[in-house]
Design a protein around this motif. Structure first.
Motif, PDB file in Angstrom:
ATOM      1  N   ASP A  98       0.914  -1.100  -0.074  1.00 15.55           N
ATOM      2  CA  ASP A  98       0.069  -0.032  -0.054  1.00 15.55           C
ATOM      3  C   ASP A  98       0.844   1.384  -0.164  1.00 15.55           C
ATOM      4  OD1 ASP A  98      -2.392   1.525  -0.045  1.00 15.55           O
ATOM      5  OD2 ASP A  98      -3.401   0.563   1.544  1.00 15.55           O
ATOM      6  N   VAL A  99       0.148   2.356  -0.117  1.00 16.76           N
ATOM      7  CA  VAL A  99       0.835   3.808   0.040  1.00 16.76           C
ATOM      8  C   VAL A  99       0.197   4.704   0.840  1.00 16.76           C
ATOM      9  CG1 VAL A  99       1.795   5.762  -1.362  1.00 16.76           C
ATOM     10  CG2 VAL A  99       1.898   3.411  -2.614  1.00 16.76           C
ATOM     11  N   LYS A 104       4.052   7.493   0.905  1.00 15.52           N
ATOM     12  CA  LYS A 104       4.955   6.551   1.333  1.00 15.52           C
ATOM     13  C   LYS A 104       4.530   5.103   1.293  1.00 15.52           C
ATOM     14  CE  LYS A 104       7.710  10.025   3.106  1.00 15.52           C
ATOM     15  NZ  LYS A 104       9.027  10.329   2.235  1.00 15.52           N
ATOM     16  N   PRO A 105       5.503   4.437   0.760  1.00 18.19           N
ATOM     17  CA  PRO A 105       5.398   2.835   0.696  1.00 18.19           C
ATOM     18  C   PRO A 105       5.109   2.264   1.973  1.00 18.19           C
ATOM     19  CG  PRO A 105       7.638   3.232  -0.019  1.00 18.19           C
ATOM     20  CD  PRO A 105       6.858   4.745   0.244  1.00 18.19           C
ATOM     21  N   ILE A 106       3.989   1.379   2.304  1.00 22.04           N
ATOM     22  CA  ILE A 106       3.997   0.656   3.274  1.00 22.04           C
ATOM     23  C   ILE A 106       3.569  -0.804   2.949  1.00 22.04           C
ATOM     24  CG2 ILE A 106       1.402   1.376   3.343  1.00 22.04           C
ATOM     25  CD1 ILE A 106       1.731   1.301   6.545  1.00 22.04           C
ATOM     26  N   LEU A 112       8.011   5.779   8.884  1.00 22.14           N
ATOM     27  CA  LEU A 112       7.576   5.874   7.589  1.00 22.14           C
ATOM     28  C   LEU A 112       8.312   7.179   6.774  1.00 22.14           C
ATOM     29  CD1 LEU A 112       4.108   5.287   8.296  1.00 22.14           C
ATOM     30  CD2 LEU A 112       5.289   4.040   6.919  1.00 22.14           C
ATOM     31  N   ALA A 113       8.725   8.038   7.530  1.00 27.22           N
ATOM     32  CA  ALA A 113       9.312   9.090   6.710  1.00 27.22           C
ATOM     33  C   ALA A 113      10.499   8.798   6.010  1.00 27.22           C
ATOM     34  CB  ALA A 113       9.964  10.153   7.998  1.00 27.22           C
ATOM     35  N   SER A 114      11.337   7.761   6.497  1.00 24.74           N
ATOM     36  CA  SER A 114      12.675   7.257   5.875  1.00 24.74           C
ATOM     37  C   SER A 114      12.666   5.806   5.595  1.00 24.74           C
ATOM     38  CB  SER A 114      13.786   7.400   7.021  1.00 24.74           C
ATOM     39  OG  SER A 114      13.765   6.629   8.111  1.00 24.74           O
ATOM     40  N   LEU A 117      -2.811  10.955  13.004  1.00 23.05           N
ATOM     41  CA  LEU A 117      -2.192   9.790  12.379  1.00 23.05           C
ATOM     42  C   LEU A 117      -2.987   8.520  11.758  1.00 23.05           C
ATOM     43  CD1 LEU A 117       0.502   9.428  15.113  1.00 23.05           C
ATOM     44  CD2 LEU A 117       0.989  10.391  12.892  1.00 23.05           C
ATOM     45  N   ALA A 118      -2.408   8.185  10.370  1.00 16.62           N
ATOM     46  CA  ALA A 118      -2.921   6.884   9.949  1.00 16.62           C
ATOM     47  C   ALA A 118      -2.582   6.751   8.463  1.00 16.62           C
ATOM     48  CB  ALA A 118      -4.637   7.080   9.587  1.00 16.62           C
ATOM     49  N   PRO A 119      -1.464   5.815   8.539  1.00 10.75           N
ATOM     50  CA  PRO A 119      -0.529   5.458   9.737  1.00 10.75           C
ATOM     51  C   PRO A 119       0.462   6.604  10.038  1.00 10.75           C
ATOM     52  CG  PRO A 119       0.357   4.324   7.652  1.00 10.75           C
ATOM     53  CD  PRO A 119      -1.041   5.112   7.450  1.00 10.75           C
TER      54      PRO A 119
END
Length: 695
Positions: free
Chosen positions: A168-169, A175-177, A290-292, A346-348
């Protein structure tokens, strides 16, 4: 009477649609503050509204991270047990009917019987996964479909295990997740195949237990997070996890009142924020930054909107779950260290939703109530830094921080919902001043205390409302107090003007004194629930909910109005607070699928209800004060972990028609308001009720 977990029906508040909310809840089965929740899916055609309690259709159990339908889901996975040959790939061709009245919807246990396949599906959760139990009553070999909207890939590891990924993004920062998933079966896998984008797992038996582990970090971590115990043991542990929180409340004498809504509200309050960190094999806390896109040490939490939860949820945690409050603060501090900003929604990761930076209220409340003192200085620096810079993408932190510093407000010509932003910034200024003063940063405290009065720039003496201005200080023309949106977030100026939580005395003075303030409150309650759709161009669900409830302009259906009934305690008519609270409790909170008067956002409305059953309310988080209401039950107790003691709350002459509070005593001493520290050190809180007000 302690909470009986099996009496909680998680479906309360779940009958909703895009246009009208009875809670906009989902019937989550999971652990308190767990990483995943599990919900039966009844439709794939209604977007975020994928469950309806009245639709007897079962498409599978959805592993979900949806904190709100307005935020949406991410990294989700649907698991559908079937038998027989499947040739069509759509969920419509796969779905089955079920009997909602015969299904089990508990916080720790979900059970559904598929009529089409004659399969009984049970699930019990762990923090990072679940145990699934499947049984075919026809004694046919089982199969399990895995489906995700954006696709998922799985591979067989051995005769009993698979591993896979859900890609997901993130919605705002893109950001990729990846959600890594591990599945372990207690029976042999006979085949794994694809039906278009979905994975089909065929088994060699008519019954099976499946252990599910998930991770945001790696396949190896998902395997480590997979429970290594049978279904019934997982169920016992899940129950114990819930009772650890729910049994901090005990109804000693219910007085004949219905307790179901109270227990359901307890369950809802301990769902959010959700865990986003994991424990590695060495027991170290780790999380995905998630930032990096790097794995970092420490706690992290997600799925929380501070615009909602700072008002009620976190103040309740301060009383009954301070150890978890400390953990949350650690996680939020890690977010600041990784992004340079404190979170808003936040989500995520950061969604940039709603006005203000109201995590400041969470921090100020913790500081005032001596929660996690070792973190206060770091959190203060994070508050200050977040307040004094502007994110050029308008995702993080304060929108228009420079403009606010210059003008003392946000002009409507540049900023949407400018009045609500300004109100919330002045509250945050109060919070920063409060923490600064406590930590000895006196000059900063003085500066921000002065800024906390900035709401007065937008107070119009002629109309008596907070209104929007342009850069030159001119009021927006064609003002109507009934106009929603545009300058106000999910309300009109009628509700927004009362949003000065931190300076009720100053607002009262600006209005013209106690009588004028009292008259304003009376007008709010006695007015017709009229509205204009100016800022939205259509009727949003919050307007509909206010219009269809008989509480005038009070609009208790939404967070900006949560405190309004308690403002009467600051007026010439303090006795009206108990009358309003009893009316709202009785009329707007009903056990059933239509449980709530509006969105039950992340536990915030449930926490409002709980406080309004306890008999006191945190009018301004960040202040060591509760204003008094009226208890629901004649006698109950709450456990206060800070001092390892119980507080007993008794309401004498608690009859349905006794709507007024005659007197209040804390450990035998008369009281008109309560402090947090007084409650922590006291044993007995007594309310004496009366039929008519006592002058």
């Amino acid at each position: 009477m302690k909470t009986i977990l099996e009496h909680i029906d998680t479906r309360y508040g779940s009958e909703n649609c895009h246009a009208y909310s009875n809670g906009n809840t989902l019937p989550y089965t999971g652990l308190p503050f767990g990483m995943n929740y599990f919900v039966p899916q009844t439709t794939d055609n209604q977007g975020s509204w994928f469950f309806n309690p009245t639709i007897p259709i079962f498409q599978g159990i959805r592993l979900t991270h949806q904190a709100s339908p307005w935020i949406g889901d991410y990294a989700w996975l649907l698991l559908t047990p079937v038998t027989g040959k499947m040739t069509q790939a759509s969920l419509f061709h796969r779905q089955s009917s079920y009997r909602p009245k015969e299904a089990t919807f508990h916080p720790h246990h979900l059970a559904i019987h598929s009529e089409r396949y004659q399969i009984t599906t049970e699930l019990t959760p762990t923090t990072y996964g679940a145990c699934l139990k499947l049984q075919s009553l026809r004694q046919q070999d089982l199969a399990l479909f895995l489906h995700s909207e954006k696709g998922c890939t799985f591979e067989q590891i051995d005769s009993h295990s698979l591993r896979g990924c859900v890609q997901d993004v993130t919605e705002t920062t893109h950001k990729p997740i990846t959600l890594y998933v591990h599945l372990r079966f207690d029976t042999a896998i006979t085949a794994v195949s694809q039906l278009e984008q979905d994975t089909l797992i065929e088994l060699a038996a008519p019954q099976a237990e499946v252990q599910i582990g998930t991770s945001y970090i790696s396949h190896e971590q998902a395997l480590f997070n997979t429970p290594d115990r049978p279904f019934e043991d997982c169920k016992i542990q899940a129950k114990e996890s819930w009772l650890r929180y729910l049994h901090r409340f005990e109804i000693v004498d219910d007085g004949g009142y219905d307790t179901r809504m109270f227990h359901h509200a307890l369950y809802r309050t301990f769902l959010f924020p959700q865990t986003f960190y994991e424990l590695d094999p060495q027991g170290q806390e780790i999380h995905l930054d998630l930032a990096s896109n790097q794995v970092r040490p420490g706690k992290f939490f997600t799925n929380n909107g501070f615009w909602d939860t700072f008002r009620t949820s976190f103040p309740l945690f301060a009383l009954v779950a301070p150890e978890q409050y400390t953990a949350f603060l650690e996680g939020f501090l890690h977010f600041y260290q990784e992004t340079g900003y404190l979170p808003k929604w936040l989500a995520p990761d950061e969604r940039g939703m709603m006005p203000g930076t109201l995590i400041d209220g969470v921090i100020a409340d913790a500081c005032t109530k001596e929660i996690a003192p070792e973190l206060h200085e770091q959190l203060f620096q994070a508050m200050l830094d977040t307040a004094e810079k502007t994110d050029p993408k308008n995702i993080f932190g304060r929108h228009g921080a420079d403009t606010y510093k210059e003008l003392g407000y946000l002009p409507y010509t540049q900023f949407h919902e400018s009045v609500s932003h300004t109100i919330d910034y002045t509250y945050s200024d109060f919070c920063i001043a409060t923490v600064a003063k406590k930590l000895g940063h006196d000059s900063i405290a003085e500066e921000y205390q002065q800024q906390s009065k900035n709401y007065l720039h937008l107070f119009d003496l002629d109309t008596g409302y907070l209104r929007a201005k342009d850069e030159q200080g001119n009021w927006r023309p064609n003002f109507s107090p009934y106009s929603w949106g545009q300058d106000y977030a999910e309300c009109s100026s009628i509700q927004a003007t009362l949003g000065i939580l931190h300076d009720i005395d100053g607002l009262r003075q600006a209005m013209g004194g106690e009588q004028a303030f009292t008259d304003y409150l009376l007008h709010v309650c006695n007015s017709k629930p009229l509205f204009e759709v100016t800022g939205y161009g259509y009727e949003i669900h919050e307007m509909s909910e206010m219009a269809t409830q008989n509480f005038g302009q009070l609009a208790i259906s939404n967070q900006p109005s949560f405190h309004i009934p308690y403002l009467f305690q600051k007026s010439l008519r303090p006795e009206y607070t108990s009358l309003l609270i009893k009316s709202i409790r009785q009329e707007s909170f009903q056990p059933g699928f239509e449980a709530y008067p509006g969105d039950e956002d992340n536990g915030s409305m449930s926490a409002w209800y709980l406080f309004s059953c306890l008999g006191f309310y945190p009018l301004c988080p960040g202040k060591d004060e509760y204003v008094c209401g009226v208890p629901l039950f004649p006698k109950f107790k709450i456990y206060l972990p800070t001092n390892d003691k119980w507080l007993t709350i008794t309401s004498h002459d608690n009859h349905p028609h006794f709507n007024f509070v005659k007197s209040i005593a804390l450990d035998g001493k008369p009281a008109t308001s309560l402090s947090h520290h007084e409650l922590l050190t006291s044993s007995q809180l007594d309310f004496s009720l009366s039929w008519l007000p006592v002058s």
